[in-house]
Design an enzyme around this catalytic site. Sequence first.
Site, mmCIF file in Angstrom:
data_model
loop_
_atom_site.group_PDB
_atom_site.id
_atom_site.type_symbol
_atom_site.label_atom_id
_atom_site.label_comp_id
_atom_site.label_asym_id
_atom_site.label_seq_id
_atom_site.Cartn_x
_atom_site.Cartn_y
_atom_site.Cartn_z
ATOM 1 N N ASP A 1 -11.114 3.343 13.340
ATOM 2 C CA ASP A 1 -11.003 3.235 11.876
ATOM 3 C C ASP A 1 -11.361 1.821 11.432
ATOM 4 O O ASP A 1 -10.642 1.195 10.651
ATOM 5 C CB ASP A 1 -9.591 3.607 11.411
ATOM 6 C CG ASP A 1 -9.498 3.770 9.891
ATOM 7 O OD1 ASP A 1 -10.554 3.985 9.259
ATOM 8 O OD2 ASP A 1 -8.385 3.679 9.354
ATOM 9 N N HIS B 1 0.854 -1.191 0.000
ATOM 10 C CA HIS B 1 0.000 0.000 0.000
ATOM 11 C C HIS B 1 0.886 1.237 0.000
ATOM 12 O O HIS B 1 1.971 1.232 0.572
ATOM 13 C CB HIS B 1 -0.876 -0.028 1.265
ATOM 14 C CG HIS B 1 -1.684 1.203 1.480
ATOM 15 N ND1 HIS B 1 -2.769 1.528 0.716
ATOM 16 C CD2 HIS B 1 -1.570 2.201 2.399
ATOM 17 C CE1 HIS B 1 -3.291 2.670 1.142
ATOM 18 N NE2 HIS B 1 -2.584 3.089 2.153
ATOM 19 N N VAL C 1 3.444 0.728 2.975
ATOM 20 C CA VAL C 1 3.327 -0.449 3.828
ATOM 21 C C VAL C 1 3.891 -1.608 3.018
ATOM 22 O O VAL C 1 3.481 -1.835 1.875
ATOM 23 C CB VAL C 1 1.872 -0.729 4.235
ATOM 24 C CG1 VAL C 1 1.801 -1.960 5.138
ATOM 25 C CG2 VAL C 1 1.272 0.480 4.941
#
Length: 930
Positions: free
Chosen positions: A395, A263, A270
């Site tokens: 989140d 990502h 990441v």
Amino acid sequence: MTAATVRGGTPRDSVVSVSNRWEGAGVNKGYAVYCDADPYFYDAPHRTADRTGAARSRYAAASSPVPEGWQRHESGDWLALRPADADLPAQGWKIHVSACLDNAESVLDRVWRHCVDGGTAFKFVPSRYLLHQRNAKYADRAGSGKFVTVYPADEAEFERLVGELSELLAGEPGPHILSDLRIGDGPVHVRYGGFTRRDCYDADGELRPAVSGPDGVLVPDLRGPVFRIPEWVDPPAFLRPHLDARSAVTVTGMPYTVESALHFSNGGGVYLARDTRTGARVVLKEARPHAGLAADGADAVTRLHRERRALERLSGLACTPEVLDHRTVGEHHFLVLEHIDGKPLNTFFARRHPLIEADPGERRLAEYTDWALDVHARVERAVAEVHARGVVFNDLHLFNIMVRDDDSVALLDFEAAHHVDEAGRQIVANPGFVAPPDRRGVAVDRYALACLRIVLFLPLTSLLAVDRHKAAHLAEVVAEQFPVDRAFLDAAVEEITRVDGSTRVDGSTRADETTRADETTRLDVTTRVHGAPDAARRPAGPVAPVRPDDWPRSRDSMAAAIRASATPSRTDRLFPGDIAQFATAGGGLAFAHGAAGVLYALAESGAGRDEDGEQWLLERTKRPPSGMPLGFHDGLAGLAWTLERLGHRDRALDLAELLLDQPLDHLGPDLHGGTAGLGLALESLAATTGQAALHSAALHCAELAADGLPGGSVPADRVSRGRARAGLLYGGAGRALLFLRLFERTRDSALLDLARDALRQDLARCVRGAGGALQVDEGWRTMPYLGAGSVGIGMVLDDYLAHRADEEFARAANEIVAAAQAMFYAQPGLYRGVAGMVLHLGRTTATAPGTGPRAVRRQLDALSWHAMSYRDRLAFPGEQMMRLSMDLSTGTAGCLLAVASVLGDAPAGLPFLPPPRRSGGPLTRPHQEP
């Protein structure tokens, strides 16, 4: 000014019949920045200042008097100043200055004075809000960090200014600009590129900013998140130490080997890595200072430290990863985490979902329901364990839930987490899980868990950004389709729709004290999906005022919504639509996303001509926007064709003359913006006006569109330019459509042969999935849709078979019908959603099962799942479903055209794909059948 058509999908390793329809579970982060300016529609970010407190964040310099002898121009995110007599080169080395939110005004004041005193042209981002937006976590990485741009007149001035600005701004913090070379460790960066806007077409036929090579030929000015120097440019010698320093910072000193990137965001990457000491797989999370800002202004490094503290507090839980290490390389921070062996929930449950099938049985529905309820219970327990340790996740969404092979779950990405004693709000969020701003603490997680109850069955909760009461409708659909306890869904709806500003830190509420959630004043530059003004307070009731299949009431309602959305005072667009309106010059006028397509749909559907809208378009096409593409869907060809269709021949021919004056061999061969679309428009104009020059130009377009086909006559050096794509808008099907229409005009069988070859190329890029459905294989996902999928190929196959029998094509046409029969598609739009399936099923001449009125009615019913209300009229969301859209490609106009194609007294159709002749009149209205 790219001809942006946003594409999405799920990974190719998904089951073929699943991956094409579950892209709604994925998020194109580029759309989020277009949500702040308007609660109902996507709009340009700089317009946010017109309706919120963002105007108060404008820097004083932006309102300063223009220096004597200088010129000022403000456009979009930039305010430019230059001496009136400045003679700048078209391209060269330019200087970018970055800044943080807290020091930006001071940095700007110093750069302003230095440039004005020295007579140097420059531009800057004029407000704190826009700077925050440019540096937000999911903003465009290529433009991230750029605050001030300085334009030296030559290389000597370039070297001098770099030195002076570096000294002037020494010690000032600022994010690293990824596209540039950093000078030392300060906020000054440099890059070679264009100073003035020039454009050229790239290898895929897309219009791009350009620079000229040493031979004077324009080539794309690449503006990605990587520093590049054109191969013909020798960097000045004074840059050598900075180039060497850039190459010296690597992760080779860390005991981890990066295997792949998982990502990227503005804040960093990441990565999947391996510990070289133990051989164990780990996850590396990178954070860049001053970049990737959240809504509270926290940068990536701050959030990485938050995540580390939260996970250390949660250590020992099976539902969270362990912290293994923390490293710093240069100014980059890395958190090393335990690798969780599993799959993100969005991909895992997509493999199981029964509604991607045409006719799932009761057992299949029951098995999936049991699995979904079990997963939700496991996630709920995991969240409870996190809360018990004193942490709010903050989140929760599908991508942050990992499901292991044994169905146990783990929660990932705790960068927004905080202690339960803090009444924190969401600072980052997935659009389908954005809590209202009145939720604090664990109430944010409870809202996300409520959304998850619906999403596991029907992943459409992004629509709640427009109207939270849509949750009740989604719950009704889920209850109709799945054997799930209604109380399970009712609890979700109650949690989602309640309005309570008295939520305590522990998540408890006082039911008798409700206040309206102010969803319009939250200046949130990370989530950007606040609800419409009435999203929380509107009394419960039907979200959509009329069903799509209730014709002609639905036609009149959609047309009224479209007309109510018009903004004739604006010059850039008349009707709100996709963000592509702002990506290309004239995007708000063009056929795909602008006024031309909407006006066409209104006229063709029987909703009546919009004379005011047509006058608006005529006014804007007196002098078409500079740099507007030539293509049918994105440019001048589509405008000319539409205006002729609407009876404005003189203006249509004026635009056609502009097309005839342009070289076309640099265009791609496609229907969207290339020679296939131009050829179709020019041939249609030739047929209606009798002008031979237009017919000749259409034949020339056909020659160019034959690029790469066995029977083509294009020189070998132009063959197979760009990446291979399939489908109506970008592949061989669009070219085949041009050859077919020219064959009908000329009866030249060689054109029919070219159509055959183009269709075979597309079919060679298709695969068969579950149930034998034929879909386009893009290598990492499969696509059934009208625009870039197999259904668009099927439309042209039907027309080819009307002229020449072909067993292979007839079989493929039947297999494509199966791709249009799923019970669920993630979006409603014409080119990438349910509406395209409606249009194809109503038009196809294929004989496979599922082509009759019953199949069409089922897709009309599926279209109603996406239905919304705008000023009490029927409307539909656009791409990514965070806002409504009125355009043809993604929104209400396209849905109107599709429904008219099957229910209208005079069936409507797409340009160059006329509706079939029906002897029995329109389809029986579904609501009238027994």
